[in-house]
Write an enzyme that holds these catalytic residues in place. Sequence first.
Site, mmCIF file in Angstrom:
data_model
loop_
_atom_site.group_PDB
_atom_site.id
_atom_site.type_symbol
_atom_site.label_atom_id
_atom_site.label_comp_id
_atom_site.label_asym_id
_atom_site.label_seq_id
_atom_site.Cartn_x
_atom_site.Cartn_y
_atom_site.Cartn_z
ATOM 1 N N ASP A 148 0.828 -1.208 0.000
ATOM 2 C CA ASP A 148 0.000 0.000 0.000
ATOM 3 C C ASP A 148 0.859 1.254 0.000
ATOM 4 O O ASP A 148 0.509 2.270 0.613
ATOM 5 C CB ASP A 148 -0.936 0.024 1.220
ATOM 6 C CG ASP A 148 -1.760 -1.246 1.364
ATOM 7 O OD1 ASP A 148 -2.093 -1.847 0.326
ATOM 8 O OD2 ASP A 148 -2.068 -1.639 2.508
ATOM 9 N N GLU A 202 -11.079 0.507 -3.895
ATOM 10 C CA GLU A 202 -10.429 0.998 -2.677
ATOM 11 C C GLU A 202 -9.133 1.706 -3.072
ATOM 12 O O GLU A 202 -8.863 1.934 -4.234
ATOM 13 C CB GLU A 202 -10.136 -0.162 -1.711
ATOM 14 C CG GLU A 202 -9.229 -1.229 -2.279
ATOM 15 C CD GLU A 202 -8.994 -2.386 -1.321
ATOM 16 O OE1 GLU A 202 -9.478 -2.336 -0.177
ATOM 17 O OE2 GLU A 202 -8.310 -3.351 -1.720
#
Length: 483
Positions: free
Chosen positions: A18, A224
């Site tokens: 991420d 997302e």
Amino acid sequence: MKQQVFNPYLPSWEYVPDGEPHVFKDRLYIFGSHDQFNGMTYCLNDYVCWSAPVNDLSDWKYEGVIYRGEQDPNYNVYYKPDFMPKHTLYAPDVTQGPDGRYYLYYAFDFVGVISVAVANQPQGPYEYYGDVHHKDGTVYGKREGDEFPFDPGVLTDDDGTVWLYSGFGSAEIGRMAGSYVTETGCDCIELEQDMITIKKEPVKLIPGSANGKGTPFEGHEFYEASSIRKFDGIYYFIYSSMLSHELAYAYSTEGPNKGFVYGGPLHSNGNIGYKGSQKALMYWGNNHGSIERINGKFYVFGHRQTNYHEFSRQGVAEEIEKGENGLFHMAEMTSCGLNGGPLQGTGTYGANIACVLYAKEGACKITEIKDKTKHPAFTQTGEDRMCDPDQYICNLNDGTVTGFKYFSFDKPETISVRMKAQADGIMEVYTDMNEEPVSRIPVTASEDRKDFKAELKPVTGTKPLYFIWRSEGTADFFAFTIA
């Protein structure tokens, strides 16, 4: 470069997915989640930070733990030790506020809240600051009509305005967590100068799966991983699409909260979609990352999957091309990533820097592997740790392909592989799998890793290397040496 740099770009014992890359002054900082090797779920470790000088992306420095889950007041409210060994800190982002301090935005577990921590320098340490909330004090995510807060992205614009981006592609999960979400997509929220109070009502930026049909986003709707960048007057919203393995983007010339149109794919951790090919060249799973301009070049940061599940992910990065029209072209997954060019055509390389990995029957989503013994994977010995890297590829079956891109060759003469095989076999070596192999390396069964060597046909220029295992037994692949 002081040395060569590969994918993954951090030490092989480090699992930071991420990744949000940010240049502050003359250093590149990587903020991300922090997985455990062989963890039981996502993001079990505390936030850490790594940085490198912008003029040498091989010289990574570990900045240490910058924020711990225990610092969030929700930790003691929601902690259930009989259910989960510790709470999870999901994907964060960082911006420098108008006051010069650095603000870290994060989603604590599935509590349905975006929290903020603050520090005087980008590498922290950070201290809890509060939860993003509406003007009346209602925490964002707890009011009817709010999106489920997740994976925040944040931008301090050139005029000092602060923009927060958040959302999640599953309304069902949002409702389970106590959110009142009724549709999926991404919210764009202007914040007050205190960096935590919502100044204006959130607006929907791009559609999710529930409302993307018939739009240019169809097939690449938001799921997302909100991330926001501004380059040369254009706003770029980077996100993980409904395809899971794909980072895609939208862009706007109108402003940070309006006019976004679909731009295209940027990165796939299965290398799916590059130059139109739909064949997966790597076991894939969710993806999350962003783009940053570093020393005049653009790079896209994402992550790859390891160890037969999505809970031990590692950061990868690639140089990415931006056209004169401001649009980015999809990057290929390679082994050389941030190196600035192909790797040297001589030397020893770990098998863990492979950018191609699939069994004879192909690659699939990593969570869909039903029989681990029939598929290879990146793994390591021992437990989760912050030292002693020994990552390798396990369970090569007959026909398994392992590939590395790219090398600059000038007629090396030999090639060797370090392996541990359950049965005798041959490791075939190719620079083009549509042509004859450039080497065949006999490998004998052994109880421990051993080196096996063979001659190499003349190879020149920039080329990949592919290894295909031929045997009735499985093998572990640790490294190879070109000389």
